[in-house]
Structures are given as structure tokens and as C-alpha cells.
Design an enzyme around this catalytic site. Structure first.
Site, PDB file in Angstrom:
ATOM      1  N   ASP A 219      -4.207  -3.958   4.345  1.00 30.27           N
ATOM      2  CA  ASP A 219      -5.174  -4.830   3.704  1.00 30.27           C
ATOM      3  C   ASP A 219      -6.503  -4.586   4.403  1.00 30.27           C
ATOM      4  O   ASP A 219      -6.571  -4.569   5.634  1.00 30.27           O
ATOM      5  CB  ASP A 219      -4.771  -6.306   3.807  1.00 30.27           C
TER       6      ASP A 219
ATOM      7  N   GLY B 128     -14.735   1.936  -3.753  1.00 27.54           N
ATOM      8  CA  GLY B 128     -15.125   0.570  -3.395  1.00 27.54           C
ATOM      9  C   GLY B 128     -16.578   0.455  -2.954  1.00 27.54           C
ATOM     10  O   GLY B 128     -17.503   0.937  -3.624  1.00 27.54           O
TER      11      GLY B 128
ATOM     12  N   LYS C 104     -15.771  10.654   6.980  1.00 29.51           N
ATOM     13  CA  LYS C 104     -15.514   9.204   6.949  1.00 29.51           C
ATOM     14  C   LYS C 104     -14.422   8.847   7.954  1.00 29.51           C
ATOM     15  O   LYS C 104     -14.496   7.832   8.632  1.00 29.51           O
ATOM     16  CB  LYS C 104     -15.123   8.769   5.528  1.00 29.51           C
TER      17      LYS C 104
HETATM   18  P1  ITT Z   1      -3.916  -1.399  -2.394  1.00 23.73           P
HETATM   19  O1  ITT Z   1      -3.794  -2.888  -2.290  1.00 23.73           O
HETATM   20  O2  ITT Z   1      -3.115  -0.825  -3.536  1.00 23.73           O
HETATM   21  O3  ITT Z   1      -3.629  -0.688  -1.114  1.00 23.73           O
HETATM   22  P2  ITT Z   1      -6.771  -1.953  -2.807  1.00 23.73           P
HETATM   23  O4  ITT Z   1      -7.914  -1.046  -3.141  1.00 23.73           O
HETATM   24  O5  ITT Z   1      -6.568  -3.148  -3.671  1.00 23.73           O
HETATM   25  O6  ITT Z   1      -5.463  -1.035  -2.753  1.00 23.73           O
HETATM   26  P3  ITT Z   1      -7.396  -3.615  -0.466  1.00 23.73           P
HETATM   27  O7  ITT Z   1      -6.982  -4.879  -1.104  1.00 23.73           O
HETATM   28  O8  ITT Z   1      -6.987  -3.369   0.949  1.00 23.73           O
HETATM   29  O9  ITT Z   1      -6.884  -2.362  -1.304  1.00 23.73           O
HETATM   30  O10 ITT Z   1      -8.960  -3.396  -0.490  1.00 23.73           O
HETATM   31  C1  ITT Z   1      -9.850  -4.414  -0.784  1.00 23.73           C
HETATM   32  C2  ITT Z   1     -11.158  -3.869  -1.275  1.00 23.73           C
HETATM   33  O11 ITT Z   1     -12.010  -3.654  -0.145  1.00 23.73           O
HETATM   34  C3  ITT Z   1     -11.122  -2.545  -2.003  1.00 23.73           C
HETATM   35  O12 ITT Z   1     -10.881  -2.730  -3.375  1.00 23.73           O
HETATM   36  C4  ITT Z   1     -12.529  -2.023  -1.763  1.00 23.73           C
HETATM   37  O13 ITT Z   1     -13.414  -2.557  -2.703  1.00 23.73           O
HETATM   38  C5  ITT Z   1     -12.850  -2.568  -0.378  1.00 23.73           C
HETATM   39  N1  ITT Z   1     -12.569  -1.555   0.638  1.00 23.73           N
HETATM   40  C6  ITT Z   1     -11.558  -1.537   1.539  1.00 23.73           C
HETATM   41  N2  ITT Z   1     -11.609  -0.420   2.298  1.00 23.73           N
HETATM   42  C7  ITT Z   1     -12.658   0.278   1.846  1.00 23.73           C
HETATM   43  C8  ITT Z   1     -13.216   1.509   2.195  1.00 23.73           C
HETATM   44  O14 ITT Z   1     -12.694   2.297   3.133  1.00 23.73           O
HETATM   45  N3  ITT Z   1     -14.299   1.913   1.522  1.00 23.73           N
HETATM   46  C9  ITT Z   1     -14.839   1.165   0.563  1.00 23.73           C
HETATM   47  N4  ITT Z   1     -14.382  -0.007   0.159  1.00 23.73           N
HETATM   48  C10 ITT Z   1     -13.280  -0.445   0.798  1.00 23.73           C
END
Ligand code: ITT
Length: 198
Positions: free
Chosen positions: A70, A147, A170
């Protein structure tokens, strides 16, 4: 299916996360297998609690050791928002909405955090944390990553956003890389697979 000692499943539907993890864990000789299922999440302010729950549920359901992550973006001037709600914030207000919230705000400090949890059948989940400090840029830049990458400028990265970096670059700075490296060291040194998963 049971993974070998040097293999681990990654419960995620995010291909970018998976590719970043493959590169990092591959460097430790750990092969990652994508388990592209929806992650069950509890509502909590604590990323570790959320990822531990996800890894526990999936590991019990499938009878295999796996990791779940997460992650979230914590913006200082917004009291840490969106934090654990980053996925929802990305889907709703998105990058443009976040930039709008910071319109005219000079304090642009922020932090990405990652909580990677590992769980094996019959065992309790363990959580590994990683974070990276940086700033929210004034405008979106770059087309790599996912993201909030186009608006996050990590400290020490020469002013580039994550989206202006390759995955390899990154991974030198990211919250995910730091959490996964902690996990990898523990996994290689301490974890012994049970002879049979319960
Ligand atoms: P899973 O739950 O399937 O692993 P997810 O994309 O929904 O995928 P998260 O809930 O952990 O994963 O991520 C929350 C959000 O935070 C994600 O949708 C991105 O918008 C942002 N985020 C997290 N890590 C990031 C990163 O390395 N670079 C850019 N945005 C990120």
C-alpha cells in the site's frame, strides 16, 4: 502452485508497480510473479495495517507466500492528504486536481510512502516501510511511470519528476525501492520456506 525459495508472488493489478518490483527484487536474485487480483483493503490511516491485511487475506486464500503493497503521497501543506486515500484521490481529482489544491501555495514539500507486507500461510504478516521526500512541481512533467509521478520531484533527483525518469532511475530514489530492498534483505537472510504450506 507453490513458488520456489527464490520466488515470491506480488499481489497487485498495477503493472508499473510490478515492473519496478521486478527490477529491484531481481537485483537480489528474487523472481517476482504477478498475482493480478484486486487487493482487499481495510480503511485505516496506517499503510502497514492496510498492506498487512491485504497480504494476510490473499496468502490464506491462495496458500502461498506473497507480498502486497500500500503506497501513498503525503502532501505537507494539505495535512498529509491524500495519504492512504491516494488511489481514490487519483481516480477522482487526479494530478490536475492536486495541482489546483496547491495553486498559489509556496510550501510544496511532500513524501511518498510505501508499506510492503509479506505473508506466508500459517504465519503473521510482516511490514517493511520506505519513504522519499520531495516537492510537488508547479506543473505536470514527463510521461513515464504512473499516478502522481508527473508532479513529484524527489530530493537529489536533479529537479526532475519521477515521470521524467526511467524505471531504473526512479528505483534509485523511490519509496517502493526502499521498502522492497528492506524486504529483500530480510527474505534472503531470514526467511525459510515451510516444507509444506498450510
Ligand atoms: P494495487 O492496489 O493493485 O497494488 P494501486 O495503484 O491501487 O495498485 P496503491 O493503492 O498502493 O496501489 O496506490 C495508491 C495510489 O498512490 C496510486 O493509485 C497512485 O496514484 C499513488 N502512488 C503510489 N505509489 C506511486 C508511485 O510510485 N508513483 C506515483 N503514484 C504513486
Amino acid at each position: 502452485m507453490r513458488p520456489r525459495a527464490s520466488e515470491v508472488f506480488f499481489l497487485t493489478r498495477n503493472v508499473n508497480k510490478f515492473e519496478e518490483a521486478s527490477a529491484i527484487l531481481g537485483g537480489f536474485g528474487i523472481n517476482v510473479l504477478m498475482m493480478p487480483e484486486e487487493r482487499l483493503e481495510i480503511q485505516s490511516d496506517d499503510l502497514c495495517e492496510i498492506s498487512k491485511f491485504s497480504s494476510l487475506r490473499a496468502s490464506r486464500a491462495h496458500g502461498v507466500p506473497l507480498i502486497a503493497e500500500d503506497a501513498g503521497l503525503f502532501v505537507d501543506s494539505l495535512g498529509g492528504f491524500p495519504g492512504p486515500y491516494s488511489s481514490y484521490a487519483f481516480r477522482t481529482i487526479g494530478v490536475r486536481g492536486l495541482l489546483k489544491l496547491l495553486d498559489g501555495v509556496s510550501e510544496r514539500g511532500a513524501e511518498f510512502r510505501s508499506a510492503v507486507s509479506f505473508c506466508a500461510p500459517g504465519a503473521d504478516p510482516l511490514c517493511f516501510l520506505g519513504s522519499v521526500r520531495g516537492e510537488i512541481s508547479k506543473e505536470a512533467r514527463g510521461s513515464n511511470g504512473f499516478g502522481f509521478d508527473p508532479i513529484f520531484v524527489p530530493e537529489g533527483g536533479g529537479g526532475r519528476t519521477f515521470a521524467e525518469m526511467t524505471t531504473e532511475e526512479k528505483n534509485k530514489y523511490s519509496h517502493r525501492a526502499k521498502a522492497l530492498e528492506k524486504f529483500a534483505r530480510w527474505f534472503k537472510e531470514e526467511w525459510a520456506p515451510p516444507s509444506k504450506c498450510r
